[in-house]
Design an enzyme around this catalytic site. Structure first.
Site, PDB file in Angstrom:
ATOM      1  N   ARG A 186       0.761  -1.383   0.073  1.00 33.71           N
ATOM      2  CA  ARG A 186      -0.057  -0.057  -0.069  1.00 33.71           C
ATOM      3  C   ARG A 186       0.938   1.199   0.035  1.00 33.71           C
ATOM      4  NH1 ARG A 186      -4.665   0.224   4.250  1.00 33.71           N
ATOM      5  NH2 ARG A 186      -5.314   1.971   3.078  1.00 33.71           N
ATOM      6  N   CYS A 244      -1.226   5.802   9.201  1.00 33.28           N
ATOM      7  CA  CYS A 244      -1.709   4.251   8.565  1.00 33.28           C
ATOM      8  C   CYS A 244      -2.745   4.881   7.559  1.00 33.28           C
ATOM      9  CB  CYS A 244      -2.047   3.442   9.438  1.00 33.28           C
ATOM     10  SG  CYS A 244      -3.066   3.815  10.533  1.00 33.28           S
TER      11      CYS A 244
END
Length: 285
Positions: A186, A244
């Site tokens: 990611r 995150c």
């Protein structure tokens, strides 16, 4: 510092009088079950099927976050009033000791750990290894819901540092170190399952949360965590921030950094806020 962040299953069992004798001066801790993961919808059902005796279920989506929006991210911090009401429902009072756990290595329970500390509850620990560590030592679980006597805690926000998007950008631009706690793919922009853009904050350093844990789901030894973060530039004395996807697993990284002796600020909006702002640059690779 490790013992201020974590508790092992044997110590918790003794505190709960499960296979041990607690210290009466310490009192029984409030235990919170925070079973959640991205895309998971049956956390409460799993809790009802079996949990640490006396543990209260905590719903991350409704109790550990405000309503999400593109402007604020998927999991904005709850208001002080909302969080105080939730914590009192869990049975948290002034002076309570609190233990939080989940079934994913602490990566969701750490959100409760961080929020309780942010709102001024000082004695909060993550069960190292989570529910798996509890059952592995032979401790029993109990089914059903637990409804404790309401607590009387009064929360005071601000006891843990936070970053907004501009401050996160400053750290990534050289004012400090900004760690990206998402999985490497990611960060690199190879996949993006939930947010509108793939990639990362330019200048941020990839530091996947999963690498804070050993194969047994427990946090790495303190020395290993120090070496891991030191190699990423997050040594003691550095100005460190963490983000995150939406501010959940980043709390786990803040906990791991605390074990390593490094103070770190959380960027609650995280990638879910950053990637929704067309004015913010995005890096890949």
């Amino acid at each position: 510092m490790r013992k201020q962040v974590l508790v092992d299953a044997a110590t918790l069992a003794a505190d709960l009088q499960v296979g041990g004798v607690p210290d009466p001066a310490e009192g029984r801790p409030v235990v919170l079950d925070v079973r959640w993961a991205l895309g998971m919808t049956d956390g409460h059902d799993q809790y009802r099927a079996g949990h640490v005796p006396g543990a209260v279920y905590v719903d991350l989506e409704s109790e550990l976050a405000a309503h999400g929006s593109p402007a604020e991210g998927r999991h904005p911090l709850p208001s002080a009033a909302a969080f105080q009401a939730a914590a009192r429902r869990w049975g948290v009072s002034a002076g309570s000791r609190v233990v939080v756990y989940d079934s994913v290595g602490g990566t969701s329970a750490a959100r409760a750990w961080w929020l309780l500390r942010y709102f001024g509850v000082p004695d909060v620990r993550i069960l190292d290894g989570g529910l798996a560590a509890w059952t592995a030592q032979g401790s029993a679980v109990e089914p059903g819901d637990v409804t404790p006597e309401p607590g009387d805690v009064v929360v005071r926000p601000g006891a843990m540092p936070v970053l907004d998007a501009d401050q996160a950008a400053e750290l990534a631009d050289g004012a400090g170190v900004l760690l990206d706690a998402r999985a490497g793919e990611r960060y690199r922009g190879e996949v993006e399952p939930v947010d509108p853009q793939a990639g990362h904050v330019p200048g941020a350093v990839s530091a996947p949360t999963a690498e804070n844990l050993g194969a047994d789901g427990r946090f790495l030894p303190t020395g290993d965590l120090r070496r891991r973060f030191g190699a990423l530039g997050a040594a003691d004395g550095a100005t460190v921030g963490v983000y995150c996807g939406s501010g959940v697993t980043a709390a786990h990284e803040v906990a791991a950094l605390a074990i390593a002796g490094v103070d770190a600020a959380l960027y609650p909006g995280s990638w879910s806020q950053w990637s929704n702002d067309p004015a913010r640059p995005v890096a890949v690779g």
